[in-house]
Write a protein that holds these residues in place. Structure first.
Motif, PDB file in Angstrom:
ATOM      1  N   ALA A  17      16.293  -9.227 -11.090  1.00 38.34           N
ATOM      2  CA  ALA A  17      17.318  -8.352 -10.712  1.00 38.34           C
ATOM      3  C   ALA A  17      18.816  -8.787 -10.330  1.00 38.34           C
ATOM      4  N   GLY A  24      21.529  -5.508  -6.666  1.00 40.27           N
ATOM      5  CA  GLY A  24      21.439  -4.352  -7.075  1.00 40.27           C
ATOM      6  C   GLY A  24      22.828  -3.672  -7.339  1.00 40.27           C
ATOM      7  N   SER A 153      15.576  -4.064  -7.695  1.00 39.79           N
ATOM      8  CA  SER A 153      16.758  -3.511  -7.921  1.00 39.79           C
ATOM      9  C   SER A 153      17.114  -2.346  -6.961  1.00 39.79           C
TER      10      SER A 153
END
Length: 459
Positions: A17, A24, A153
């Protein structure tokens, strides 16, 4: 055993991620990812913790592979738990104090060691549990690594929305990650077992190395494996396949945005984030799907598909990608499924060539190819895009050269796969003295344990 493996791989898969902005997508829709904005970093600097983590993954897997085989999966998962979680805690301190070097050291160096040890520890264990379906077994384990990004994420984005996406909010997100993953990985430590059939009792062992019979078929030690051309051919195959996959994954959101920026239907930030999630799903599905298929069609054939069809997908994106959004998305999804499948199939390929004797240690040494690819893939795509932008190009023109490079790398990998042949008998562990010594010690330990239990029971 699959839940034990997944508890570790779903955790360490958080690393996948990082390319989606580090932690994120920023809830405030900054033009820069949250880590870059909070600490005033460049794109190259913000990628450094991830890149160092991948380098340390390969190095720790290479140097720790033999220890994993010797001490068993419970020891390995415990080491992975401590290092991976500690890396987040150190990174949290770095974010809270605005000390970027602590984030690099914690997440990249310490956490990267946990990545490497944690990555290989469940793989060789599941191969021992499912000797007749090694592709499926490794797919089960490594599927979790691709799926970790699907969890991390949106979870990271939600934490940044709750805590704020400044340095203190990022520090809290790192802290929650570290503590949560420690608790989740503990499940794997408690559940993991290795099959123990040497003493004929049908028991399982939870501690160190398993008591086991001498494996059937040709067996090659880790030290001898790296002296074979087969090992280095597979090293090239993995490096090329991973580099090509990271070429899409690392720049997925900006790439799809740039490709359709000048069209009547540009891609929004939320749609780009959804595209990244789709790629993660394809990555995860490819790990279990293609690796299981390799049990039926053979390892060499499935790598022909990964590398040959992968090169075709890149060509279609380069030539027609900006004309058709569905074509771009489908080709990218196929490439990422091959990327994930390549990771999951390589341990079974090693088992076919070198046997199960020290397959975990051999796998660890082969993962140094991932270390190079983790640096090479982002470097190619970012460097080329920057140079093309300086030359006045925009949109798809930023990526044409890098896509052509990826096609060339996949062709190199295809040729390397064609050169793979069965390992010559001179590399086998013959009259397996090493195997006999290992098994004698394991069987003696098992027998001593059983005799002690019998005495305690008054028999």
């Amino acid at each position: 055993m699959p839940p034990a493996a997944l508890s570790v791989h779903l955790s360490i898969g958080q690393a996948c991620a990082w390319s989606a902005g580090g932690l994120g997508v920023s809830p405030r829709k900054h033009s820069k990812p949250p880590l870059e904005s909070a600490l005033d970093l460049s794109g190259t600097q913000s990628a450094l913790p991830f890149q160092l983590g991948i380098v340390m993954l390969g190095l720790s897997a290479a140097f720790g592979g033999t220890l994993v085989e010797r001490n068993g999966p419970r020891w390995a998962m415990s080491v992975a738990l401590v290092c991976f979680s500690s890396g987040f805690l150190i990174a949290a301190l770095g974010a809270a104090t605005s000390q970027y070097w602590l984030i690099v050291f914690g997440y990249g160096f310490v956490g990267g060691i946990g990545l490497g040890i944690g990555y290989i520890s469940p793989v060789s264990t599941l191969i021992k549990w499912f000797p007749d379906r090694p592709g499926m077994a490794t797919g089960i384990a490594i599927m979790g690594f691709g799926g970790g990004a699907l969890i991390a994420s949106p979870w990271s984005a939600q934490m940044l929305e709750t805590f704020g996406d400044d340095s203190s909010g990022i520090a809290l997100a790192f802290l929650v990650h570290g503590l949560s993953y420690a608790a989740f990985m503990t499940l794997g430590v408690l559940l993991v077992r290795v099959p123990d059939v040497a003493a004929g009792r049908g028991a399982v062992s939870s501690g160190g190395s398993a008591a086991r019979p001498a494996p059937a078929g040709p067996q090659v030690s880790a030290r001898q494996a790296i002296r074979t051309p087969q090992f280095w051919c597979l090293w090239v195959v993995l490096c090329m396949n991973v580099t090509a996959g990271i070429g899409i994954l690392e720049k997925a959101a900006p790439m799809i945005t740039d490709f359709f920026a000048d069209t009547s239907t540009p891609v929004s930030a939320s749609a780009a984030a959804g595209f990244v999630a789709l790629l993660s799903a394809a990555n995860m599905a490819g790990r279990i799907g293609w690796s299981s298929a390799s049990d039926l069609v053979g390892r060499k054939n499935v790598y022909r598909l990964y590398l040959g069809a992968g090169a075709l997908m890149y060509f279609l994106i380069a030539r027609f990608g900006d004309d058709s959004k569905p074509l771009f998305i489908v080709c990218a999804l196929v490439i990422l499924s091959f990327y994930g499948g390549g990771f999951a199939t390589i341990p079974a390929y090693l088992k076919d060539l070198f046997g199960t004797y020290q397959v975990g240690a051999i796998h660890g040494r082969l993962l140094t190819a991932w270390s190079l690819a983790g640096v090479l893939g982002p470097l190619i795509v970012n460097w080329v895009a920057d140079r093309q932008e300086e030359a006045g190009k925009h949109g798809p023109g930023l990526y044409g050269l890098s896509l052509s490079i990826m096609i060339g790398l996949l062709v190199i990998g295809f040729v390397a796969n064609e050169l793979v042949r069965p390992v010559h008998a001179r590399h086998h562990v013959s009259a397996p003295k090493e195997l006999s010594d290992d098994n004698a010690a394991d069987t003696a330990d098992t027998a001593d344990t059983a005799d002690a239990a019998d005495s305690a029971a008054g028999k």
